[in-house]
Scaffold this motif. Sequence first.
Motif: not given
Length: 576
Positions: A284-291, A300-307, A312-322
């Motif tokens: 929804a926010r677009g910008g730097d965001g990416q799943s 090939v799994i590519q589980c990281s993201n840019i939140f 739309g400006k990056k806060t953190v990459a990658s936000i993870q379960y832990e």
Amino acid sequence: MNEIVRVNTRTGTITKHEVTSEEARWGGRYLIAKVLLREVPPTCDPLGRFNKLIITPGLLGDTIVTTAGKFSVGGKSPLTGGVKESNAGGEAGKQIARLGIKAVILEDQPIHSQAHLLTLTANAMTLAPCAELKGKEVSETFATLRERRGPKVGILCVGPAGEMKLAGAGVAVTDAQDIQVRYAARGGLGAVMGSKGIKAIVIDDSEAAPARAFDAGLLRETSKQFAQTILDDPKTENRHKFGTPAILAAANALGLLPTRSFRTGAFEHADAISGEQVAEVIAARGGDGQSGTTCLRGCVIQCSNIFPDPSGKKTVASIQYENIALLGSNCGIGDLDGIAELNDLCNQVGVDTMEIGAAIGVAMDAGLIPFGDAKAAADLIRQIGLGTPLGRILGSGAVIAGKVLGVSRVPAIKGQGIPGYDPRALKGNGVTYVTSPMGADHTAGNAFETARTVNPLGKEKQVENSRRLQVRAAILDSMGICLFTRPPFVKHPEFFATFLKARYGWDVTYADVQRLGIDCLATEREFNQRAGVSEEFFDMPEFMRDEPLAPHQSVYDLSLEDMQQIWNVELPAGVF
Ligand code: SF4
């Protein structure tokens, strides 16, 4: 990968030697266990001159195998007092491997504290003072070094917490696109790097000769099959779409999501911080965001993201379960923006999100700040970076925080904060936390993946299950392969013997690979025994045996004696 580089941080001398035929068979976590037992006095001060910091790619680190390239950092842990291996993605591990380096070992320590920069290239290795980087946060350190050395170098560094030798400090690493900050976070190894006076390591592999495989065709073909098996597994699509937070809803439903310093296992705001919600906000926010991005090339799994933030400006990459579990629900915080900010602050200051999330939970339990107050939690993390007395206490981890703040109810085993799976509702993880040489570490043998086949609330089969998972984790960590490649490992364990044949020409079977994992664990256990931190002295925290965990009202009821049976068996070959 046939050279070991030794850096004497007291004299500034850098030497390298060719590996022996025995050392040639070591890599990643296995190499760390072997070098530690051979060279580090087990009773030494983790932050003293006799400890060593070992940085090593796994055995498959210089290959095209998908996700290979994770690297391990190891040494005697200031948190647990025992062996510690912590690994991370990012690009630097692959780059070290491409330089032909099997391990970089930081030895001794400087007489006067001064920040130093270690630079490794194909033609030179230098150690130089870098006073201009002293005290700098992680992203600023990366940016300064990028400006100086160009966009393609790999960088490892510590933040202010590592320089202050706080036991919650980790080692940060750049990714391939210079977007994410990845961490070898656990066990306080950033403090060990800080104790060696090394602020950062730059790896430039631009002039390195490509590694030659014994049988390149076999490696290519097996890698393809391996990648396809991963892609065919249904969990892969889930991880790709929602990242590691994909499991949060299930963890909440199973009642094992740490909530308000492990007071309950379900969080009323779980929907607001789930993997689905992370993906929705990013879209929804677009910008730097990416799943669905990678932390290293070729995954090939590519589980990281840019939140991103609302603009739309990056806060953190990658936000993870832990990170979400420990900094979010564990602190009663149900707001993704607040959690992302805490995550980024930890990344910048240079601390383990899990250890600090557990420590802040303890501080909240003590009434220092209220549960759910993300702003107050952010202030505490900033204090870690500033080195205030309170910041240093929290930066030293959950156990120290509990001692100073008078909280006996501390979620930690063997000195290390419990990660995002409450062992009362996932008893297999309890066995791993108590019996693993690593202490409370979910990556050492995570029973979440077997929650469908082994009742997570029952006592039955937990010990055998943890044993199997611990051996498997030791193998993957020694290969330098991501733990998320477990599906093909389970279905086709022979892949690993074939990879070793293709890369090195070794005629090994899966039983040999399995023996490597078992020997890795045995070596680590021996180090811990000699260090006086063997598993018989560390049980589950008392409150977890007494305090029923909602919603299942379960307590941890496997006895220490039962858990200690874990290594009293012979592991047959091919059980995976
Ligand atoms: S699966 Fe995720 S953590 Fe593992 S290598 Fe790929 S991007 Fe990195």
